[in-house]
Structure formats: C-alpha cells, structure tokens
Design an enzyme around this catalytic site. Structure first.
Site, PDB file in Angstrom:
ATOM      1  N   SER A 130       0.736  -1.228  -0.085  1.00 36.54           N
ATOM      2  CA  SER A 130      -0.199   0.132   0.010  1.00 36.54           C
ATOM      3  C   SER A 130       0.762   1.345   0.211  1.00 36.54           C
ATOM      4  CB  SER A 130      -1.124  -0.040   1.361  1.00 36.54           C
ATOM      5  OG  SER A 130      -0.155  -0.418   2.550  1.00 36.54           O
ATOM      6  N   HIS A 156       2.024   4.734   4.190  1.00 39.93           N
ATOM      7  CA  HIS A 156       1.107   5.367   3.335  1.00 39.93           C
ATOM      8  C   HIS A 156       1.356   6.791   2.911  1.00 39.93           C
ATOM      9  CE1 HIS A 156      -2.448   2.481   4.210  1.00 39.93           C
ATOM     10  NE2 HIS A 156      -1.296   1.967   3.787  1.00 39.93           N
TER      11      HIS A 156
END
Length: 324
Positions: free
Chosen positions: A249, A301
């Site tokens: 991610s 992230h």
C-alpha cells in the site's frame, strides 16, 4: 537532379560524393559502361558543386578533402545508427501495442506474482484463520523462511503465549539492515500481506496504476520509481512503529501521488487521475490514520504518497528553481 561529372575511376567518384555529402549536398553515382556519372540531386547546389569539383580536380589530396571524407563517414554512421534505433523503436512499439505482459508491464506483473507467491507459501492453511470473522488471514506462518527474509529487519526466534514458535525483532533502528548488508530488506516488505483483503486491495491498485505507468514511462523508469517509493515508505514505517509491517500500500499510494502530479505538471505524458479519485484516496488515507480499519502502516502510506508526488513533480520543481 543534374549530371555533374563523369569519372573513370569508381573509387574517385565515390570519394567525391562523400565530399559533396559532407557539405550537405546530396549526390549519387551511376555506372555507365566503364565510367561513373555523379549526379547532384538538388539543382540549387549545382554551382557550388562545380566549384568544389574544380578544386578537387586541381588537388584531390588536399587536407580539406581528407577531412571531408571523415565527416561524410561519420554522418553516414550516424544515419545508420539512427535508422537502427528507429527500427528498434518501431518493433518495440508493435510488441507493446500487442498487449503481451512481458513487453507492456513486466515489472508490475512480476510484482503481483511475487506477492501472491509469498502469500501462498507463508500462510498457515490448517486450520484457516480469520480476521473480523470473515477475512482469511495470510502470511501467518511464523516459521516461514521466505516471509521472515522479507521483513525490513532480520527476525529472531521467539515463543508466543501459547508456547508456539513465533518471529520477533530486536529493535527498530533503520541502520540495522546496513550492518548486516541485507539491503534488499529496505524494499521487500512490500511483498508481505497479512489478510486476503489486504492483498486483493493492493494488487488491484498495483495492476491499475503500475501497468499504466510502466506502459507509458517504460520499465526502467517504473522500476526505479517503485524502488524509491518502497525504500522511503518502508523506512518511514520502521522509524514510526518498528519492523513488524508489510504490504504494497505504501507503493500504491506513491503511485497515486506520482500519477496525480504528472497529470498536473506534465499532462502530455498521458498520465492523470480524476480529481474525485484523488479525493477518495486521500480520504481513505485519513480514515486509516484515524484508526477506522485497525492497525495500518500509516507512515508507509504518507511517506510513499509524498515520495511519489515529489518524483511526479520533480521536472516542474527543477524548472521553477532554475527560473528563480
């Protein structure tokens, strides 16, 4: 096209053609019996060519003609090399537009395959465990050599509360990897996924964005981009929470940031994201930071997103700096 002169010697004729071509006057020779006729291809060059012919006949071994021959050979070599490059580019474009993955997006496809492989060999299947009652847990085989070799730091053998073998870590220093020379660990956590939804979500984004970026920008650029984002996002998460993390991610958010900035600063490259998709991605990031989905690698992230934005906008940034 005009006839310029007739030479008895083929070698002399071609030598004079080289001299003409070095002066940007296209010409060619045609054989007629035992002679060679030199034709000048542009009538506008006729007078200059005749002057050059007179000089050449007066002193064919002059230094200027020797240099002209070298120049003509270099120009010819450059033209041949340029033609080879054009042929290769045409072939590459044909192959890429056919849609075969090893020509269009090999790195993105291999990354998906590695992630799936790691899940397949690092998941305990007997019995299958679930998170939130419905989502199968993956990469939970604590003794998996493959999984443990991918974490950002080397694992140590421990025992959990139930007396089972478990993998643990000593500390969270970002320089620990450098001490052991296992530098691949700065990148490889991206291939570890801890449940089925985790890998499905990440692979979906990787295929969508990764395939597009690699197709448009090329495999080498895409590989460099992924490596940079992976290192930045993984080190950020290591510093923030320690080495027990994994997932693609951080790279996915980096690709989102990259495409967003490319669309804003260099739309001619053909990469862009709709504004609503960017808003949804940032909203998802904020929900993760707020704890809506449980333990999440939020630093990865944010770090990946910012790294992708910087790379996507770097050309515009450098231009702005140069103007100031």
């Amino acid at each position: 096209m005009r006839e310029l002169h007739t030479f008895a010697d083929e070698q002399v004729a071609h030598r004079f053609i080289s001299i003409l071509q070095s002066r940007q006057m296209p010409a060619h020779a045609e054989q007629e019996g035992a002679s060679w006729i030199v034709w000048i291809e542009n009538d506008d060059h006729r007078d200059k060519a005749r002057e050059l012919l007179t000089e050449f006949q007066a002193n064919p071994d002059a230094e200027q003609f020797a240099e002209a021959e070298k120049t003509a050979k270099r120009i010819l070599a450059e033209k041949l090399e340029a033609e080879k490059t054009r042929q290769k580019l045409r072939k590459d474009l044909r192959d890429r537009w056919r849609g075969v993955w090893w020509k269009c997006h090999p790195v993105a496809t291999i990354m998906v395959a590695i992630s799936v492989f790691v899940v397949a060999v690092s998941t305990e299947l007997s019995p299958v465990k679930f998170t939130q009652r419905i989502i199968p847990v993956t990469c939970n085989l604590e003794t998996s050599v493959i999984r443990n070799s991918l974490f950002i730091q080397e694992t140590i053998k421990m025992v959990d509360e139930e007396g089972n073998d478990a993998a643990g870590f000593l500390n969270k220093s970002p320089t620990e990897v450098l001490k052991t020379w296992q530098i691949w660990r700065y990148v490889t956590p991206i291939f570890i996924h801890f449940n089925a939804l985790h890998i499905l979500f990440n692979m979906s984004w990787l295929r969508t964005l990764g395939n597009a970026i690699e197709f448009v920008r090329g495999t080498r650029r895409f590989l460099g981009l992924v490596l940079f984002i992976a290192v930045v996002s993984n080190v950020a998460q290591l510093i923030w929470s320690g080495p027990a993390f994994g997932g693609m991610s951080g790279v996915d958010f980096g690709l989102i940031g990259y495409v967003w900035m490319k669309g804003k600063t260099q739309p001619q490259h053909g990469l862009a994201l709709p504004q609503e998709q960017v808003v949804m991605s940032m909203l998802w990031m904020l929900l993760c930071i707020g704890g809506a989905f449980g333990p999440i690698a939020n630093a990865a992230h944010v770090g990946g997103f910012l790294a992708g934005m910087v790379i996507g906008a770097r050309t515009a940034i450098w231009k702005k700096i140069a103007r100031s």
